[in-house]
Design an enzyme around this catalytic site. Structure first.
Site, PDB file in Angstrom:
ATOM      1  N   LYS A 147      39.792  39.288  35.608  1.00  0.00           N
ATOM      2  CA  LYS A 147      39.150  38.002  35.938  1.00  0.00           C
ATOM      3  C   LYS A 147      38.275  38.129  37.190  1.00  0.00           C
ATOM      4  CE  LYS A 147      43.122  35.885  36.360  1.00  0.00           C
ATOM      5  NZ  LYS A 147      44.019  37.026  36.125  1.00  0.00           N
ATOM      6  N   ARG A 162      44.488  49.757  41.112  1.00  0.00           N
ATOM      7  CA  ARG A 162      43.617  48.773  41.764  1.00  0.00           C
ATOM      8  C   ARG A 162      43.629  48.929  43.291  1.00  0.00           C
ATOM      9  NH1 ARG A 162      43.884  42.430  40.709  1.00  0.00           N
ATOM     10  NH2 ARG A 162      46.067  42.662  41.299  1.00  0.00           N
ATOM     11  N   ARG A 168      55.087  39.216  37.298  1.00  0.00           N
ATOM     12  CA  ARG A 168      53.864  38.400  37.182  1.00  0.00           C
ATOM     13  C   ARG A 168      53.459  38.219  35.721  1.00  0.00           C
ATOM     14  NH1 ARG A 168      50.038  41.833  40.624  1.00  0.00           N
ATOM     15  NH2 ARG A 168      48.430  40.318  40.088  1.00  0.00           N
ATOM     16  N   ARG A 218      46.691  27.385  36.474  1.00  0.00           N
ATOM     17  CA  ARG A 218      47.658  28.390  36.032  1.00  0.00           C
ATOM     18  C   ARG A 218      48.878  27.752  35.389  1.00  0.00           C
ATOM     19  NH1 ARG A 218      46.295  32.814  39.498  1.00  0.00           N
ATOM     20  NH2 ARG A 218      47.538  34.660  39.076  1.00  0.00           N
ATOM     21  N   ARG A 234      47.235  46.141  46.794  1.00  0.00           N
ATOM     22  CA  ARG A 234      47.796  44.808  46.999  1.00  0.00           C
ATOM     23  C   ARG A 234      49.316  44.866  46.918  1.00  0.00           C
ATOM     24  NH1 ARG A 234      44.835  40.259  43.436  1.00  0.00           N
ATOM     25  NH2 ARG A 234      46.962  39.741  42.832  1.00  0.00           N
TER      26      ARG A 234
HETATM   27  P1  AP5 Z   1      40.967  42.467  38.396  1.00  0.00           P
HETATM   28  O1  AP5 Z   1      39.562  42.021  38.143  1.00  0.00           O
HETATM   29  O2  AP5 Z   1      41.412  42.600  39.818  1.00  0.00           O
HETATM   30  O3  AP5 Z   1      41.977  41.550  37.578  1.00  0.00           O
HETATM   31  P2  AP5 Z   1      42.416  40.063  37.789  1.00  0.00           P
HETATM   32  O4  AP5 Z   1      42.557  39.472  36.418  1.00  0.00           O
HETATM   33  O5  AP5 Z   1      41.500  39.342  38.739  1.00  0.00           O
HETATM   34  O6  AP5 Z   1      43.834  40.315  38.405  1.00  0.00           O
HETATM   35  P3  AP5 Z   1      44.663  39.615  39.560  1.00  0.00           P
HETATM   36  O7  AP5 Z   1      45.875  40.485  39.760  1.00  0.00           O
HETATM   37  O8  AP5 Z   1      43.805  39.356  40.749  1.00  0.00           O
HETATM   38  O9  AP5 Z   1      45.065  38.326  38.889  1.00  0.00           O
HETATM   39  P4  AP5 Z   1      46.246  37.478  39.259  1.00  0.00           P
HETATM   40  O10 AP5 Z   1      45.919  36.341  38.387  1.00  0.00           O
HETATM   41  O11 AP5 Z   1      47.583  38.036  39.101  1.00  0.00           O
HETATM   42  O12 AP5 Z   1      46.139  37.363  40.846  1.00  0.00           O
HETATM   43  P5  AP5 Z   1      45.605  36.234  41.802  1.00  0.00           P
HETATM   44  O13 AP5 Z   1      44.946  36.885  42.924  1.00  0.00           O
HETATM   45  O14 AP5 Z   1      44.874  35.179  41.029  1.00  0.00           O
HETATM   46  O15 AP5 Z   1      41.166  43.853  37.604  1.00  0.00           O
HETATM   47  C1  AP5 Z   1      42.379  44.588  37.739  1.00  0.00           C
HETATM   48  C2  AP5 Z   1      42.079  46.092  37.920  1.00  0.00           C
HETATM   49  O16 AP5 Z   1      41.560  46.607  36.700  1.00  0.00           O
HETATM   50  C3  AP5 Z   1      41.022  46.366  38.988  1.00  0.00           C
HETATM   51  O17 AP5 Z   1      41.369  47.540  39.655  1.00  0.00           O
HETATM   52  C4  AP5 Z   1      39.717  46.539  38.199  1.00  0.00           C
HETATM   53  O18 AP5 Z   1      38.800  47.401  38.865  1.00  0.00           O
HETATM   54  C5  AP5 Z   1      40.239  47.140  36.897  1.00  0.00           C
HETATM   55  N1  AP5 Z   1      39.461  46.723  35.742  1.00  0.00           N
HETATM   56  C6  AP5 Z   1      38.946  45.492  35.512  1.00  0.00           C
HETATM   57  N2  AP5 Z   1      38.313  45.461  34.333  1.00  0.00           N
HETATM   58  C7  AP5 Z   1      38.451  46.714  33.800  1.00  0.00           C
HETATM   59  C8  AP5 Z   1      38.023  47.306  32.575  1.00  0.00           C
HETATM   60  N3  AP5 Z   1      37.335  46.643  31.647  1.00  0.00           N
HETATM   61  N4  AP5 Z   1      38.364  48.589  32.367  1.00  0.00           N
HETATM   62  C9  AP5 Z   1      39.051  49.297  33.286  1.00  0.00           C
HETATM   63  N5  AP5 Z   1      39.484  48.785  34.469  1.00  0.00           N
HETATM   64  C10 AP5 Z   1      39.183  47.515  34.703  1.00  0.00           C
HETATM   65  O19 AP5 Z   1      46.982  35.564  42.270  1.00  0.00           O
HETATM   66  C11 AP5 Z   1      47.919  36.248  43.090  1.00  0.00           C
HETATM   67  C12 AP5 Z   1      49.126  35.352  43.341  1.00  0.00           C
HETATM   68  O20 AP5 Z   1      48.712  34.133  44.003  1.00  0.00           O
HETATM   69  C13 AP5 Z   1      49.860  34.865  42.083  1.00  0.00           C
HETATM   70  O21 AP5 Z   1      50.813  35.804  41.641  1.00  0.00           O
HETATM   71  C14 AP5 Z   1      50.494  33.571  42.614  1.00  0.00           C
HETATM   72  O22 AP5 Z   1      51.657  33.821  43.370  1.00  0.00           O
HETATM   73  C15 AP5 Z   1      49.442  33.005  43.538  1.00  0.00           C
HETATM   74  N6  AP5 Z   1      48.506  32.084  42.867  1.00  0.00           N
HETATM   75  C16 AP5 Z   1      47.159  32.256  42.699  1.00  0.00           C
HETATM   76  N7  AP5 Z   1      46.620  31.214  42.046  1.00  0.00           N
HETATM   77  C17 AP5 Z   1      47.656  30.364  41.785  1.00  0.00           C
HETATM   78  C18 AP5 Z   1      47.741  29.116  41.100  1.00  0.00           C
HETATM   79  N8  AP5 Z   1      46.665  28.534  40.553  1.00  0.00           N
HETATM   80  N9  AP5 Z   1      48.968  28.521  41.010  1.00  0.00           N
HETATM   81  C19 AP5 Z   1      50.050  29.082  41.561  1.00  0.00           C
HETATM   82  N10 AP5 Z   1      50.042  30.272  42.206  1.00  0.00           N
HETATM   83  C20 AP5 Z   1      48.852  30.901  42.315  1.00  0.00           C
END
Ligand code: AP5
Length: 210
Positions: A13, A123, A167, A88, A156
Protein backbone atom coordinates in the site's frame (compact mmCIF):
# COMPACT_ATOMS: atom_id res chain seq x y z
CA UNK A 1 -10.15 12.16 -6.17
CA UNK A 2 -10.35 10.44 -2.77
CA UNK A 3 -8.84 6.96 -2.85
CA UNK A 4 -8.55 4.24 -0.22
CA UNK A 5 -5.76 1.66 -0.52
CA UNK A 6 -6.79 -1.58 1.14
CA UNK A 7 -4.66 -4.65 1.69
CA UNK A 8 -2.86 -6.80 4.22
CA UNK A 9 0.23 -5.49 6.02
CA UNK A 10 3.07 -5.59 3.53
CA UNK A 11 0.81 -5.89 0.48
CA UNK A 12 2.45 -2.77 -0.95
CA UNK A 13 0.00 0.00 0.00
CA UNK A 14 2.71 2.47 1.00
CA UNK A 15 4.80 1.64 -2.10
CA UNK A 16 1.87 2.18 -4.48
CA UNK A 17 0.64 5.26 -2.59
CA UNK A 18 3.94 6.93 -3.55
CA UNK A 19 3.21 6.15 -7.23
CA UNK A 20 -0.39 7.45 -7.18
CA UNK A 21 0.72 10.51 -5.23
CA UNK A 22 3.15 11.44 -8.04
CA UNK A 23 0.66 10.59 -10.83
CA UNK A 24 -2.28 12.57 -9.41
CA UNK A 25 -0.40 15.13 -7.31
CA UNK A 26 -2.48 14.46 -4.22
CA UNK A 27 -1.10 13.68 -0.74
CA UNK A 28 -0.87 10.28 0.87
CA UNK A 29 -2.35 10.11 4.33
CA UNK A 30 -0.86 7.14 6.16
CA UNK A 31 -2.21 6.57 9.66
CA UNK A 32 0.70 4.17 10.28
CA UNK A 33 3.26 6.89 9.46
CA UNK A 34 1.37 9.44 11.57
CA UNK A 35 1.21 7.05 14.51
CA UNK A 36 4.93 6.21 14.22
CA UNK A 37 5.71 9.96 14.18
CA UNK A 38 3.56 10.39 17.33
CA UNK A 39 5.40 7.51 19.03
CA UNK A 40 8.77 9.03 18.08
CA UNK A 41 7.72 12.46 19.35
CA UNK A 42 6.39 10.93 22.59
CA UNK A 43 2.99 12.66 22.28
CA UNK A 44 -0.01 11.56 24.34
CA UNK A 45 -1.44 9.73 21.29
CA UNK A 46 1.93 8.13 20.63
CA UNK A 47 2.28 6.80 24.17
CA UNK A 48 -1.21 5.27 24.01
CA UNK A 49 -0.62 3.76 20.54
CA UNK A 50 2.85 2.27 21.09
CA UNK A 51 1.93 -0.94 22.94
CA UNK A 52 -0.75 -1.90 20.40
CA UNK A 53 1.55 -1.20 17.45
CA UNK A 54 4.46 -3.16 18.89
CA UNK A 55 2.16 -6.16 19.44
CA UNK A 56 0.70 -6.01 15.92
CA UNK A 57 -2.75 -5.03 17.25
CA UNK A 58 -4.87 -2.14 16.06
CA UNK A 59 -4.76 1.20 17.84
CA UNK A 60 -8.18 2.17 19.23
CA UNK A 61 -10.70 3.58 16.75
CA UNK A 62 -11.11 6.77 18.82
CA UNK A 63 -7.44 7.71 18.57
CA UNK A 64 -7.08 6.91 14.87
CA UNK A 65 -10.33 8.59 13.84
CA UNK A 66 -9.28 11.74 15.74
CA UNK A 67 -5.89 11.86 14.00
CA UNK A 68 -7.44 11.26 10.58
CA UNK A 69 -10.13 13.91 11.03
CA UNK A 70 -7.54 16.59 11.83
CA UNK A 71 -5.33 15.55 8.90
CA UNK A 72 -8.00 15.61 6.18
CA UNK A 73 -9.02 19.10 7.29
CA UNK A 74 -5.57 20.44 6.28
CA UNK A 75 -5.36 22.60 3.10
CA UNK A 76 -3.33 20.14 1.00
CA UNK A 77 -6.05 17.48 1.35
CA UNK A 78 -8.85 19.62 -0.09
CA UNK A 79 -8.31 18.50 -3.71
CA UNK A 80 -8.16 14.81 -2.93
CA UNK A 81 -6.04 12.30 -1.03
CA UNK A 82 -4.91 8.70 -0.82
CA UNK A 83 -5.72 6.92 2.43
CA UNK A 84 -3.08 4.29 3.27
CA UNK A 85 -4.03 2.20 6.30
CA UNK A 86 -7.37 3.87 7.04
CA UNK A 87 -10.09 2.74 7.47
CA UNK A 88 -9.07 -0.53 9.07
CA UNK A 89 -12.32 -1.45 10.78
CA UNK A 90 -15.98 -1.08 9.83
CA UNK A 91 -16.50 1.57 12.59
CA UNK A 92 -13.63 3.60 11.03
CA UNK A 93 -15.31 3.40 7.60
CA UNK A 94 -18.60 4.49 9.18
CA UNK A 95 -16.81 7.41 10.86
CA UNK A 96 -15.46 8.49 7.46
CA UNK A 97 -19.01 8.43 6.06
CA UNK A 98 -20.26 10.40 9.07
CA UNK A 99 -17.61 13.09 8.37
CA UNK A 100 -19.19 13.51 4.92
CA UNK A 101 -16.08 12.30 3.09
CA UNK A 102 -16.91 11.01 -0.39
CA UNK A 103 -14.74 8.07 -1.42
CA UNK A 104 -14.34 7.61 -5.18
CA UNK A 105 -12.38 4.37 -5.30
CA UNK A 106 -11.17 1.63 -3.00
CA UNK A 107 -8.22 -0.27 -4.45
CA UNK A 108 -7.41 -3.55 -2.77
CA UNK A 109 -3.89 -4.89 -3.38
CA UNK A 110 -4.15 -8.65 -2.92
CA UNK A 111 -1.02 -10.59 -1.95
CA UNK A 112 -1.01 -14.09 -0.34
CA UNK A 113 0.12 -14.27 3.30
CA UNK A 114 3.24 -16.37 2.49
CA UNK A 115 4.53 -13.71 0.07
CA UNK A 116 3.88 -11.01 2.65
CA UNK A 117 6.03 -12.71 5.24
CA UNK A 118 8.90 -12.85 2.73
CA UNK A 119 8.44 -9.19 1.76
CA UNK A 120 8.35 -7.82 5.27
CA UNK A 121 11.54 -9.63 6.25
CA UNK A 122 13.40 -7.50 3.64
CA UNK A 123 11.60 -4.21 4.19
CA UNK A 124 13.57 -1.14 5.26
CA UNK A 125 11.96 2.20 6.05
CA UNK A 126 12.99 5.78 6.61
CA UNK A 127 11.60 6.84 9.97
CA UNK A 128 12.05 10.46 8.95
CA UNK A 129 10.11 10.78 5.66
CA UNK A 130 8.35 7.39 5.56
CA UNK A 131 9.88 6.16 2.26
CA UNK A 132 9.89 2.37 1.89
CA UNK A 133 12.55 0.07 0.46
CA UNK A 134 13.25 -3.65 0.11
CA UNK A 135 16.70 -5.22 0.29
CA UNK A 136 16.02 -7.32 -2.84
CA UNK A 137 13.03 -5.81 -4.67
CA UNK A 138 13.52 -2.06 -4.13
CA UNK A 139 16.95 -1.29 -2.70
CA UNK A 140 18.01 2.26 -1.86
CA UNK A 141 20.75 3.72 -4.08
CA UNK A 142 23.19 3.86 -1.15
CA UNK A 143 22.84 0.99 1.33
CA UNK A 144 21.23 2.11 4.59
CA UNK A 145 20.50 5.65 3.37
CA UNK A 146 17.13 7.08 2.26
CA UNK A 147 17.10 8.19 -1.42
CA UNK A 148 14.55 10.91 -0.62
CA UNK A 149 15.91 12.65 2.46
CA UNK A 150 19.34 11.13 3.11
CA UNK A 151 18.47 9.89 6.61
CA UNK A 152 19.20 6.30 7.78
CA UNK A 153 16.78 3.53 6.80
CA UNK A 154 15.97 0.82 9.34
CA UNK A 155 13.96 -2.36 10.02
CA UNK A 156 10.51 -1.56 11.43
CA UNK A 157 9.97 -2.93 14.94
CA UNK A 158 6.68 -4.61 13.98
CA UNK A 159 8.31 -6.48 11.06
CA UNK A 160 9.62 -9.24 13.35
CA UNK A 161 8.19 -12.59 12.08
CA UNK A 162 5.96 -13.27 15.14
CA UNK A 163 4.49 -9.77 15.00
CA UNK A 164 3.87 -10.10 11.27
CA UNK A 165 1.77 -13.24 11.90
CA UNK A 166 -0.24 -11.35 14.51
CA UNK A 167 -0.77 -8.39 12.14
CA UNK A 168 -1.99 -10.74 9.40
CA UNK A 169 -4.50 -12.32 11.83
CA UNK A 170 -5.73 -8.87 12.83
CA UNK A 171 -6.08 -7.94 9.15
CA UNK A 172 -8.21 -10.97 8.29
CA UNK A 173 -10.44 -10.50 11.35
CA UNK A 174 -10.93 -6.72 11.49
CA UNK A 175 -10.00 -5.18 8.13
CA UNK A 176 -10.95 -7.75 5.47
CA UNK A 177 -14.71 -7.15 6.18
CA UNK A 178 -14.20 -3.72 4.56
CA UNK A 179 -14.03 -5.48 1.18
CA UNK A 180 -17.68 -6.36 1.62
CA UNK A 181 -18.49 -2.87 2.96
CA UNK A 182 -17.09 -1.10 -0.13
CA UNK A 183 -17.96 -3.93 -2.54
CA UNK A 184 -21.65 -3.37 -1.78
CA UNK A 185 -21.17 0.32 -2.64
CA UNK A 186 -19.62 -0.64 -6.02
CA UNK A 187 -16.32 1.09 -5.16
CA UNK A 188 -13.98 -1.87 -4.69
CA UNK A 189 -11.39 -2.78 -7.34
CA UNK A 190 -9.00 -5.65 -6.58
CA UNK A 191 -5.50 -5.64 -8.06
CA UNK A 192 -3.28 -8.71 -7.76
CA UNK A 193 0.08 -7.68 -6.31
CA UNK A 194 2.84 -8.65 -8.77
CA UNK A 195 6.40 -9.81 -8.14
CA UNK A 196 7.80 -6.53 -9.43
CA UNK A 197 6.82 -3.18 -7.92
CA UNK A 198 6.44 -1.53 -11.35
CA UNK A 199 4.12 -4.28 -12.62
CA UNK A 200 1.79 -3.69 -9.67
CA UNK A 201 2.03 0.09 -10.25
CA UNK A 202 0.83 -0.35 -13.81
CA UNK A 203 -2.27 -2.26 -12.65
CA UNK A 204 -2.93 0.19 -9.81
CA UNK A 205 -2.74 3.22 -12.13
CA UNK A 206 -5.09 1.49 -14.59
CA UNK A 207 -7.53 0.94 -11.69
CA UNK A 208 -7.24 4.59 -10.64
CA UNK A 209 -7.95 5.84 -14.16
CA UNK A 210 -10.72 3.32 -15.03
P1 AP5 B 1 4.84 -1.70 1.74
O1 AP5 B 1 4.50 -0.78 0.60
O2 AP5 B 1 5.64 -1.13 2.86
O3 AP5 B 1 3.51 -2.39 2.28
P2 AP5 B 1 2.32 -1.81 3.11
O4 AP5 B 1 1.09 -2.48 2.58
O5 AP5 B 1 2.32 -0.31 3.11
O6 AP5 B 1 2.69 -2.41 4.51
P3 AP5 B 1 2.60 -1.85 5.99
O7 AP5 B 1 3.30 -2.88 6.84
O8 AP5 B 1 3.11 -0.45 6.06
O9 AP5 B 1 1.12 -1.90 6.24
P4 AP5 B 1 0.45 -1.99 7.58
O10 AP5 B 1 -0.92 -1.79 7.11
O11 AP5 B 1 0.68 -3.17 8.40
O12 AP5 B 1 1.20 -0.86 8.44
P5 AP5 B 1 0.81 0.61 8.84
O13 AP5 B 1 2.03 1.40 8.81
O14 AP5 B 1 -0.39 1.07 8.08
O15 AP5 B 1 5.57 -2.98 1.10
C1 AP5 B 1 6.11 -3.99 1.95
C2 AP5 B 1 7.51 -4.41 1.45
O16 AP5 B 1 7.37 -5.11 0.22
C3 AP5 B 1 8.43 -3.22 1.16
O17 AP5 B 1 9.73 -3.58 1.53
C4 AP5 B 1 8.31 -3.01 -0.35
O18 AP5 B 1 9.50 -2.44 -0.90
C5 AP5 B 1 8.08 -4.44 -0.84
N1 AP5 B 1 7.21 -4.49 -2.00
C6 AP5 B 1 6.11 -3.73 -2.24
N2 AP5 B 1 5.55 -4.07 -3.40
C7 AP5 B 1 6.31 -5.09 -3.90
C8 AP5 B 1 6.21 -5.89 -5.08
N3 AP5 B 1 5.25 -5.74 -5.99
N4 AP5 B 1 7.15 -6.84 -5.25
C9 AP5 B 1 8.14 -7.02 -4.36
N5 AP5 B 1 8.28 -6.29 -3.22
C10 AP5 B 1 7.37 -5.35 -3.01
O19 AP5 B 1 0.33 0.38 10.35
C11 AP5 B 1 1.23 0.00 11.39
C12 AP5 B 1 0.46 -0.15 12.69
O20 AP5 B 1 -0.17 1.10 13.05
C13 AP5 B 1 -0.70 -1.16 12.67
O21 AP5 B 1 -0.25 -2.47 12.93
C14 AP5 B 1 -1.59 -0.59 13.79
O22 AP5 B 1 -1.12 -0.94 15.07
C15 AP5 B 1 -1.45 0.90 13.63
N6 AP5 B 1 -2.47 1.49 12.74
C16 AP5 B 1 -2.25 2.13 11.55
N7 AP5 B 1 -3.41 2.54 11.00
C17 AP5 B 1 -4.39 2.15 11.88
C18 AP5 B 1 -5.81 2.27 11.86
N8 AP5 B 1 -6.46 2.86 10.84
N9 AP5 B 1 -6.50 1.75 12.91
C19 AP5 B 1 -5.87 1.16 13.94
N10 AP5 B 1 -4.53 1.01 14.01
C20 AP5 B 1 -3.80 1.50 12.98
Amino acid sequence: MNIILLGAPGAGKGTQAEVICKALNIPTISTGNMLRAAVKAGTEYGLKAKAAMDAGDLVSDDIVIGILKDRIAEPDAQNGFILDGFPRTVPQAEALDAMGVKIDKVIEIYVPDETIQQRLSGRRVCLDCGATYHTAFKPSKVEGVCDVCGKPIVIRKDDEPATVISRLQTYHKSTAPLKDYYGKQGKLVTVEGQDKVEDTSKLVLEAVKA
